[in-house]
Design an enzyme around this catalytic site. Structure first.
Site, PDB file in Angstrom:
ATOM      1  N   GLY A   1      -0.857   4.410  -6.213  1.00 28.13           N
ATOM      2  CA  GLY A   1      -1.083   5.322  -5.026  1.00 28.13           C
ATOM      3  C   GLY A   1      -0.243   6.591  -5.231  1.00 28.13           C
ATOM      4  O   GLY A   1       0.009   6.956  -4.213  1.00 28.13           O
TER       5      GLY A   1
ATOM      6  N   ARG B   1      -3.256  -8.331  -3.522  1.00 31.34           N
ATOM      7  CA  ARG B   1      -3.824  -9.039  -1.827  1.00 31.34           C
ATOM      8  C   ARG B   1      -4.755  -8.483  -1.476  1.00 31.34           C
ATOM      9  O   ARG B   1      -6.195  -8.245  -2.183  1.00 31.34           O
ATOM     10  CB  ARG B   1      -2.961  -8.219  -1.772  1.00 31.34           C
ATOM     11  CG  ARG B   1      -2.451  -6.054  -1.749  1.00 31.34           C
ATOM     12  CD  ARG B   1      -2.054  -5.005  -0.905  1.00 31.34           C
ATOM     13  NE  ARG B   1      -3.059  -3.678  -0.883  1.00 31.34           N
ATOM     14  CZ  ARG B   1      -3.428  -2.954  -1.898  1.00 31.34           C
ATOM     15  NH1 ARG B   1      -1.762  -3.348  -2.798  1.00 31.34           N
ATOM     16  NH2 ARG B   1      -3.546  -1.680  -1.802  1.00 31.34           N
TER      17      ARG B   1
END
Ligand code: MV4
Length: 452
Positions: free
Chosen positions: A164, A292
């Protein structure tokens, strides 16, 4: 099947999980901070447990409180959603130790993928294409500069514990290397408690294309095609779509196989996403694997016609995946509606929603925990809704999204709806001519255009 699941999350994703649980006949337990007492995830769960004050560190991130909440309610499994503890290997391990099924991969799979240079080394072993660069982490400046010369400038320095964008530096010439190397290590050290970095050739203007994968406990791994997530600013995705406008059946086949191999490096179990960068020549490179369910999972659900949360729950229970042939139907787009002011640099805009009119009609889906009268708390992520449309073609989906955004009336707070409306009118978006730098470098939001 599980009789009761606790959802260790808030907002739209908590409600999203509750919805599937209800359809599967599974009881649900919501957890909430005092700031979220009036959220829809609390209202629609069978039971709800207050786990602390607004600060995430004191509530949604407090592992002992989540475990206690599961134990007092007799929940057999915990769904972590995304963010918070979803990719926390320790949480997965603690659930295991308390005989609570973590609906996600094992602690080992999470840490193997969470350490980016370890993940990359595994990819090389399994023949998944990666960007040329250093052999693992480098802490010695001289060695690092030698690697940079070898792969050729520009290079990118990445934190092994990162992802990120944090702890990441692009370096265009040798004279800038030391400064960036030092500051990347510094930033990684304070952000992740691990200063280790690795080096890669910098791919200019790539597209971000990610592949959804599912793996079951019996060793079967499959993929559900790609999502194009190139429309980002400051490493926050704004709009996602499936399929990718530049995808070909051949490239999908190749990237799908590579994604399955990537998941096989850890015998992956659960839903996961393999992120690739794709360059101008349609060469693709493994970036990272997210262990996830992701925010943008609905675009895949719409075109592949899967309920990914249902798959996660079935996999966690030990059921084998059904081997269906992948048939991508039509086109889906998701716009993230954030409580932010696009006229003021996307500054968060918390407060009471005084008017809330959701769009509807065929092919329109809104995933949200918000409603008229809801107060957006200032303590969390600013995403308040996801608007997802699906239609036979990309052109139809853009038209449907355009009209749905106009129907979506939110008053009392500022939102990113006007920004999305302008983006959908942008010729480069419409023609599929964009990459990960497009929004920040080329697209300009015009505050003087009044949108309804
Ligand atoms: C890169 C890259 C170019 N070349 N790696 C950003 C976050 C992390 N997931 C990886 N990122 C990038 N890695 C190489 N070798 C460009 C980016 C990047 C990016 C990637 C996906 C989406 C948006 C991005 C925005 C800036 C940089």
């Amino acid at each position: 099947m599980f009789k009761k699941i606790l959802i260790a999350n808030r907002g739209e994703i908590a409600l999203r999980v509750i919805r599937t649980c209800k359809e599967m006949g599974i009881k649900t337990v919501a957890v909430y901070s005092t700031a979220d007492a009036n959220s829809l995830h609390v209202r629609f769960a069978d039971e709800a447990v207050c786990i602390g004050p607004p600060a995430s560190k004191e509530s949604y991130l407090k592992i002992p409180r989540l475990i206690a909440a599961a134990e007092v309610t007799n929940a057999e499994a915990i769904h972590p959603g995304y963010g918070f503890l979803a990719e926390n290997a320790e949480f997965s391990r603690i659930c295991q130790e308390h005989n609570i099924k973590f609906i996600g991969p094992s602690p080992d799979m999470i840490s193997q993928m969470g350490d980016k240079s370890t993940a990359k080394e595994n990819m090389i072993k399994y023949g998944v294409p990666v960007v040329p660069g250093s052999d693992g982490n480098i802490s010695d400046l001289k060695l690092a500069m030698k690697v940079a010369e070898e792969v050729g400038y520009p290079v990118i320095i990445k934190a092994t514990a990162g992802g990120g964008g944090r702890g990441m530096r692009i370096v265009r010439e040798a004279s800038d290397f030391k400064r960036n190397f030092d500051s990347a290590r510094q930033e990684a050290g304070s952000a992740f408690g691990n200063p280790e970095v690795y080096i890669e050739k910098y791919i200019e203007n790539p597209r971000h294309v990610e592949i959804q994968v599912l793996g079951d406990r019996h060793g079967f791994i499959t993929h559900l095609g790609e999502r194009d997530c190139s429309m980002q600013r400051r490493h926050q995705k704004i709009l996602e779509e499936a399929p990718s406008p530049l995808m070909t059946p051949e490239l999908r086949e190749k990237m799908g196989k590579a994604a399955i191999r990537a998941a096989e490096t850890v015998n992956y179990e659960g839903a996961g996403t393999v992120e690739f960068l794709v360059d101008k020549n349609n060469e693709f490179y493994f970036m990272e694997m997210n262990t996830r369910i992701q925010v943008e999972h609905p675009v895949t659900e719409e075109v592949a016609r899967y309920d990914l949360i249902q798959n996660q729950i079935e996999i966690a229970y030990g059921e084998p995946l059904r081997n269906r042939e992948l048939k991508i139907r039509g086109h889906a787009i998701e716009c993230r509606i954030n409580a932010e002011d696009p006229e003021k640099g996307f500054r968060p805009s918390a407060g009471e929603i005084t008017v809330f009119n959701m769009p509807g009609g065929r092919g329109v889906r809104v995933d949200t925990h918000a409603y008229q009268g809801y107060r957006v708390p200032p303590n969390y992520d600013s995403m308040i809704a996801k608007l997802i449309v699906s239609a036979p073609t990309r052109k139809d989906a853009i038209a449907k999204m355009r009209r749905s955004l106009e129907e979506f009336v939110i008053e009392g707070i500022k939102t990113t709806i006007p920004y999305h409306i302008q983006l959908l009118d942008d010729p480069n978006f419409i023609s599929g001519n964009f990459d990960t730098n497009y929004l920040e470098k080329h697209f300009k939001f015009n505050p003087n255009i009044n949108t309804p």
